[in-house]
Design an enzyme around this catalytic site. Structure first.
Site, PDB file in Angstrom:
ATOM      1  N   ASP A 178     -81.081 -45.585  -4.384  1.00 50.52           N
ATOM      2  CA  ASP A 178     -80.738 -44.552  -5.353  1.00 50.52           C
ATOM      3  C   ASP A 178     -79.217 -44.601  -5.525  1.00 50.52           C
ATOM      4  OD1 ASP A 178     -80.848 -42.559  -7.197  1.00 50.52           O
ATOM      5  OD2 ASP A 178     -82.044 -41.187  -6.004  1.00 50.52           O
TER       6      ASP A 178
HETATM    7  C1  BGC Z   1     -81.485 -40.070  -9.234  1.00 51.91           C
HETATM    8  C2  BGC Z   1     -82.471 -41.140  -9.602  1.00 51.91           C
HETATM    9  C3  BGC Z   1     -82.042 -41.796 -10.885  1.00 51.91           C
HETATM   10  C4  BGC Z   1     -80.660 -42.384 -10.661  1.00 51.91           C
HETATM   11  C5  BGC Z   1     -80.131 -43.159 -11.840  1.00 51.91           C
HETATM   12  C6  BGC Z   1     -80.063 -40.579  -9.231  1.00 51.91           C
HETATM   13  O1  BGC Z   1     -79.144 -39.550  -9.105  1.00 51.91           O
HETATM   14  O2  BGC Z   1     -81.836 -39.520  -7.980  1.00 51.91           O
HETATM   15  O3  BGC Z   1     -83.749 -40.585  -9.724  1.00 51.91           O
HETATM   16  O4  BGC Z   1     -82.953 -42.753 -11.287  1.00 51.91           O
HETATM   17  O5  BGC Z   1     -79.764 -41.322 -10.376  1.00 51.91           O
HETATM   18  O6  BGC Z   1     -79.793 -42.353 -12.882  1.00 51.91           O
END
Ligand code: BGC
Length: 764
Positions: free
Chosen positions: A294
């Site tokens: 993530d």
């Molecule tokens: C989130 C993810 C997301 C990623 C990219 C993160 O802050 O937890 O779910 O896909 O950002 O935007």
């Protein structure tokens, strides 16, 4: 094909293909060829180039403008040109995607194309209902279609990978991301996970489908106290029985990528968890796609207190099986040194790069890196009417009729004075919900606009009170109007003269989602006060809720005669709501998540354990599992949802009361539509395992079926119980069945069922 990227690949793969003689009975020729293509490419890559494939950057400069010269953007740009980037996120639009892909293809040594990831969570530009709302439809085809639409529209804008579906089972409405999942139930969540994966990925050889990503692996929704990113401590039993099955279902549906999660799980950050990524996902489940971290979750292992610095974090993450680094810069900066120092085996880099390259091959990017870059197609596709039709369809199906006393709904379509009250009734941004980063503000159909289509009533709109203090972007709790009630008087005046009052109240779309945990599940701001003030002058109120999580609204549930759960329904929100209010669509949604009476009840969910003291032994008994100031029961249970039809269940019968291994039991129930209105009902099947080697929930969903009934029609519905449905993660740490007594329940809600008993007999 004049793509420069292909030159090395072609030399390598042509050789491989021409000398590949598939062995009989081993891998299929196709698989072998694909693996050999990847291996050929890997064999000509330098260590740095392989590490580059593991690196993902966020979109970083005015892409079609001049190249950046300084700072972070310049570093990213140079890395891109040097083949040190494998994927980008948050770049959209054919022009921009093309410009970046061209650098990767034409300016790097090997010309390996990039993956372009984006959060296509509930639609792209044409916005679908939030996933929690869609889950309320229990309509797997509609959910799949909605994912397909999101994929097609995003693909037309150059995107080839969505960071969805989020398949986290969530039991805590305080957690803002419950809006992004399918709710609290593992069975429903698993079905929906598969439907979404299939919808996004469909046929990857076309330019209409994109890679899906099951996230967040794992446990993210079990954050202590519902506070986003917080510590997660769960037992093996909860992990295996509740949290993991939707991820497994995603693997079974062929999902190509996984995303790990920000949280620690029982003391180990998920990003650094070998147990999750290497043992469970890649070994036990044979997942052959790749895992992306993530955002920054690799370096977040430093504040977690698990890694000393970025280099240490990179070492832990790659060993644990995180294949791609999203925005931590840890892999690109440290992996090469770690390999040279002997701390990380080059085999691990090869494995991660192989997984990523394989997915790029499967997507067809080596055949055509610009597969998703066609401006004419983009123009013809984005915002198509067909997309609007699909999101309207699923929006209607997502609406849940929570309460309808005295058949206040549906509203008469003519001759009535209707007052419409609430700031959300005219809001054209809030219904777009939380994850709508590609959509334009102000593009949803408002409830006012939807209701204005019904011209034979006299409709008067009055705001009553602002929900926010002028904010439409980044609405935090501090932007909520908690003081200004100056509009009440006018609203009261209009309500007094109306035959019926429709009040649209709830959360702003941006009060939910990532980082939006709340401790108060009531109506934000002065809305509760407004509701009560209007109720004093007109009791004929239809409350339309807009929200991204279960709300605790006990006063409304007790006093307001009709309540419609309309979530954040996306672009066609107002049309869907109006059609339900006026009876042109008969609602059939069922709650995918329990509504509490009081925030202090959460986590509250239907498949709880019984405890040793489930009920009161004597009147006024104190020592049983309860609150002294609140009921145990929910305000609205999982599976609850009414219709304009009246459904009656009877005659639950089992074909046998003994289930033998390999056998089955047919469960039949009679369902009658005792009304003059045609409608659809989601018939739900639950099972209880009475005694287990670990204690079992009081009820678990094991099947459901959407049944359409004409006025006064009766149908017999049949479910088949098999051994497989009784399996769980037992005290032996295995997914298996145990012999014993079971109960079966059928009904239209988890708390309104009829039941029967059977025994499961095991012979081996
Ligand atoms: C989130 C993810 C997301 C990623 C990219 C993160 O802050 O937890 O779910 O896909 O950002 O935007």
């Amino acid at each position: 094909m004049d793509f420069k990227s292909i030159k090395y690949y072609l030399i390598a793969s042509v050789l491989v293909v021409s000398c590949a003689t598939p062995k009989k009975g081993s891998f299929s020729a196709k698989t072998k060829t694909l693996d050999q293509k990847v291996d050929s490419l890997l064999s000509i890559m330098t260590l740095d180039e392989k590490i580059g494939q593991l690196n993902q950057y966020n979109g970083f400069w005015e892409i079609t403008g001049p190249a950046p010269k300084d700072g972070q953007a310049a570093k990213k740009y140079n890395d891109l040109k040097n083949g040190l980037v494998g994927s980008m996120l948050n770049v959209k639009g054919v022009k921009d995607v093309y410009a970046i892909q061209k650098i990767a293809v034409e300016q790097t040594r090997l010309g390996i194309p990039l993956l372009f990831g984006f959060d296509v969570i509930h639609g792209h530009k044409t916005i679908s209902p939030i996933p929690l709302a869609e889950a309320a439809s229990w309509d797997l085809d509609a959910i799949k279609k909605s994912a397909q639409v999101g994929a097609e529209e995003a693909a037309a804008e150059g995107i080839n990978w969505t960071f969805a579906p989020m398949v986290d089972i969530s039991r805590d409405a305080r957690w803002g991301r419950v809006m992004e999942g399918a709710g609290e139930d593992t069975y429903l969540g698993s079905k929906i996970a598969a439907a979404r994966v299939n919808g996004f990925q469909g046929d990857l050889s076309t330019n209409k489908n994109i890679l899906a990503c099951a996230k967040h692996f794992a446990g993210y929704a079990f954050a202590e106290a519902g506070r986003d990113y917080n510590t997660v401590m769960v037992s093996d039993e909860v992990l295996h029985n509740v949290i993991l099955p939707p991820f497994k279902a995603s693997v079974d549906a062929g999902v190509k990528t996984f995303m790990n999660s920000f949280n620690e799980l029982n003391g180990v950050p998920a990003t650094g968890s070998k147990l999750l990524q290497r043992d469970i996902l890649k070994k036990n489940w044979n997942f052959d796609g790749f895992v992306v971290s993530d955002w920054g979750s690799i370096i977040e292992m430093i504040p977690h207190g698990y890694a000393k610095n970025s280099k240490h974090a990179a070492e832990i993450a790659i060993q644990a099986g995180s294949d791609m680094d999203m925005e931590s810069y840890a892999y690109v900066e440290h992996l090469s040194a770690l390999v040279k120092e002997g701390k990380v085996s080059e085999n691990l880099i090869n494995d991660a790069a192989r997984r990523i390259l394989k997915v790029k091959f499967e997507l067809g990017l080596f055949d055509n890196p610009y597969k998703y870059c066609d401006e004419a197609h983009e123009k013809a596709t984005v915002g198509k009417q067909e997309f609007h039709d699909a999101v309207l369809d699923v929006a209607k199906k997502s609406i849940v009729l929570l309460k309808n006393e005295n058949n206040l709904l549906p509203l008469a379509q003519s001759g009535k004075k209707v007052a419409l009250i609430g700031a959300l009734a005219t809001d054209k941004t809030s219904p777009l919900g939380s994850w709508r980063i590609a959509a334009q503000d102000n593009t949803a159909v408002s409830v006012l606009e939807g209701m204005q289509q019904y011209k034979n009533n006299q409709l008067t709109y009055v705001k009553g009170a602002d929900l926010t203090k002028g904010r439409t972007q980044f609405v935090w709790e501090t932007h909520i109007n908690t003081t200004d009630t100056s509009g009440f008087a006018e609203a009261i005046d209009v309500a007094k003269k109306a035959d019926v009052v429709v009040m649209v109240l709830g959360e702003h779309g941006l009060q939910t989602g990532e980082g939006r945990s709340r401790t108060d599940l009531g109506l934000p701001g002065v809305q509760q006060e407004l509701l009560e003030a209007i109720y004093k002058v007109n009791k004929n109120i239809v409350l339309v809720l807009n929200n991204g999580r279960p709300l605790a609204i006990p006063w409304a549930a007790e006093n307001i005669p009709a309540i419609v759960e309309a979530w954040h329904l996306g672009t066609e929100s107002g049309n869907a709501i109006a059609q339900v209010l006026y009876g042109d669509y008969n609602p059939s949604g069922k709650l995918p998540m329990t509504f509490p009476r009081n925030v202090a009840q959460v986590p509250i969910y239907y498949n709880y354990k019984n405890t040793g003291r489930p009920t009161m032994n004597e009147p006024e008994s104190v020592f049983w599992s309860h609150y002294s100031d609140e009921k145990n029961t929910p305000l609205f249970a999982f599976g609850h949802g009414l219709s304009y039809s009246k459904f009656e269940y009877s005659d639950l019968k089992l074909s046998t009361t003994t289930l033998a291994q390999g056998g089955n039991i047919n469960v039949t129930v009679s369902l009658k539509n005792n009304s003059a209105v045609a409608g659809k009902e989601v018939v739900q099947l639950y099972i209880r395992d009475i005694i287990g080697s670990t204690t079992r929930p009081v009820k678990e969903l094991k099947g459901f079926e959407m049944v359409a009934l004409q006025p006064n029609e009766t149908k017999t519905i049949t479910f088949t119980i098999t051994e497989e449905m009784l399996a769980f993660y037992t005290a032996n740490n295995k997914w298996e069945t145990e012999a014993g007594d079971f109960k079966v329940f059928v009904g239209g809600s988890s708390d309104k069922t009829i039941e029967a008993n059977f025994e499961f007999i095991k012979t081996n």
